[in-house]
Scaffold this active site. Structure first.
Site, PDB file in Angstrom:
ATOM      1  N   TYR A  66      38.483  38.373  43.666  1.00  0.00           N
ATOM      2  CA  TYR A  66      38.138  38.503  42.245  1.00  0.00           C
ATOM      3  C   TYR A  66      38.212  39.970  41.799  1.00  0.00           C
ATOM      4  CZ  TYR A  66      35.471  37.383  37.965  1.00  0.00           C
ATOM      5  OH  TYR A  66      35.054  37.197  36.664  1.00  0.00           O
ATOM      6  N   LYS A  88      40.570  41.303  38.872  1.00  0.00           N
ATOM      7  CA  LYS A  88      40.019  41.908  37.650  1.00  0.00           C
ATOM      8  C   LYS A  88      40.357  43.398  37.547  1.00  0.00           C
ATOM      9  CE  LYS A  88      38.146  38.310  35.676  1.00  0.00           C
ATOM     10  NZ  LYS A  88      38.709  37.804  34.398  1.00  0.00           N
ATOM     11  N   ASP A 133      42.289  25.810  27.489  1.00  0.00           N
ATOM     12  CA  ASP A 133      41.464  25.679  28.703  1.00  0.00           C
ATOM     13  C   ASP A 133      42.008  24.543  29.549  1.00  0.00           C
ATOM     14  OD1 ASP A 133      39.185  25.396  30.582  1.00  0.00           O
ATOM     15  OD2 ASP A 133      38.135  26.656  29.143  1.00  0.00           O
ATOM     16  N   SER A 161      36.063  42.529  34.678  1.00  0.00           N
ATOM     17  CA  SER A 161      34.711  42.298  35.219  1.00  0.00           C
ATOM     18  C   SER A 161      34.177  43.577  35.833  1.00  0.00           C
ATOM     19  CB  SER A 161      34.751  41.214  36.294  1.00  0.00           C
ATOM     20  OG  SER A 161      33.493  41.142  36.956  1.00  0.00           O
ATOM     21  N   ASP A 212      47.003  24.988  31.972  1.00  0.00           N
ATOM     22  CA  ASP A 212      46.746  25.882  33.103  1.00  0.00           C
ATOM     23  C   ASP A 212      47.600  27.129  32.895  1.00  0.00           C
ATOM     24  OD1 ASP A 212      46.600  27.225  35.486  1.00  0.00           O
ATOM     25  OD2 ASP A 212      47.235  25.540  36.739  1.00  0.00           O
TER      26      ASP A 212
END
Lengths: 148, 233
Positions: free
Chosen positions: B141, B145, B32, B129, B52
């Site tokens: 997004y 996704k 993370d 998602s 990252d």
């Protein structure tokens, strides 16, 4: 219309509807190039963003034209990522544009049909508003393959 | 003990996935950008890497950390992600690129380098998602996704029969962020969910653990929507 399509035969066929210097307020059509690196993939997706962003300022229609094999996940990984990403982007645009009657859809093209069929499909979709947020397949090479 | 790598594991869904995989008997390598990843790893008995996934140098450090463990990993869970929501007409290019680069580019980069290290019959589980089916204010997004699902399918074909690659697409999941939403907005979202409740991080973790396990040994290239039925309602 402003038309930026990497495939040369498709670009020629779509020439009757507009060009890369065309007016975004009349709508945009984008077809990504094939990619082999992440940098290229990001650049193609960003080109899609720039065109869709320009269309959104004018409440203009957006059509993405993607490789049908990549759109069902049969392409190289980054081509599939770009194609399915644009399928999702078309859905998000359609959803976001519902209140203002802004149009967006995606065409999956397998290359077997004449490119003029894609031009005719773009014209039909934009004129009628049919297939809002959906992926329309031009060609039958991937019948039976589930869209993501 | 087989090794599982989980990104975005410091908190929230990633933390729940890591905890569930630990319960299932996996050793953990947690990744993370948030330095709390070390605390989470310590709590769960694993090791943490602050990195990252969109930075190639950090991806190389993750690979080195995996190799230091001395045994081939069995599971990779690509969960790390960010959001920069806004209507497209007001979304700037930096917000578009950042979301696509981390959610999609990071998933691609890590899978390309970790998949060859996974044991035969190992599994990759990507977190997509429900938003990729269309959401207001999430053009960036949604593309990222959706792209993850494209990667999932193409990698499933590319790595078969040695590995399985699947995705989980969460819907509205309770988190620090969703609990901070205005009550009426949150209620409107929940009202649209057929099961009438928000998801919990554990719901997503259970789906991931199943896809990563031998119980799903005949499942590859699939997307499991864990969204209370919202994907079609």
């Amino acid at each position: 219309m402003r038309i930026e399509v990497a495939d040369a035969a498709l670009a020629t066929a779509l020439g009757g509807l507009g060009s890369s210097g065309g007016r975004a307020e009349d709508g945009v059509v984008f077809g990504p190039a094939r990619v082999t690196t992440w940098a290229e993939a990001e650049e193609e997706l960003t080109r899609a963003y720039r065109l869709a962003h320009a269309a959104a300022q004018e409440n203009a229609p957006v059509v993405f034209v993607v490789d049908a094999a990549a759109a069902v996940g049969r392409g190289a990984p980054l081509d599939a990522a770009v194609a399915v990403g644009l399928v999702a982007g078309g859905r998000c645009l359609a959803f976001e544009g519902l209140r203002k009657d802004e149009y967006a859809s995606v065409i999956g093209y397998d290359g077997a049909e004449p490119p003029s069929r894609v031009a005719a499909t773009v014209e039909f979709l934009v004129a009628t508003g049919v297939g809002r947020g959906q992926t329309v397949m031009v060609g039958s090479a991937h019948v039976g393959a589930m869209l993501p | 003990m087989s090794l599982a790598i989980v990104t975005g594991a410091a908190r929230g869904i990633g933390q729940a996935i890591a905890a569930r995989l630990a319960e299932a008997g996996h050793a953990l390598l947690l990744v993370d950008l948030d330095e709390r990843v070390h605390d989470t790893a310590a709590e769960l008995g694993g090791s943490g890497v602050r990195a990252d996934i969109a930075d190639p140098a950090d991806v190389a450090r993750i690979v080195a950390a995996v190799q230091e463990r001395g045994s081939a990993p069995r599971v990779l869970v690509n969960n790390a992600g960010i959001t920069r929501d806004s209507l497209l007409r007001s979304m700037d290019e930096a917000a578009f690129r950042a979301v696509v680069r981390v959610n999609l580019g990071g998933t691609h980069a890590l899978t390309e380098v970790i998949a060859p290290l996974l044991v035969d019959h190992g599994a990759v589980v990507n977190i997509s998602s429900r938003a990729q089916l269309g959401n207001v204010g999430q053009f960036n997004y949604g593309i990222a996704k959706g792209g993850v699902i494209g990667l999932t399918r193409a990698h499933a074909l590319a790595f078969a029969p040695r590995l399985r690659v699947n995705a989980v697409a969460p819907g509205f999941v309770e988190s620090e962020m969703t609990l901070a939403m205005p009550a009426e907005v949150r209620q409107r979202v929940v009202d649209a969910i057929p099961l009438e409740v928000p998801g919990q991080p554990l719901d997503i973790a259970e789906a991931v653990e199943w896809l990563a396990s031998d119980a799903a040994s005949y499942v590859t290239g699939q997307v499991l929507y864990s969204c209370g039925g919202r994907s079609f309602a």
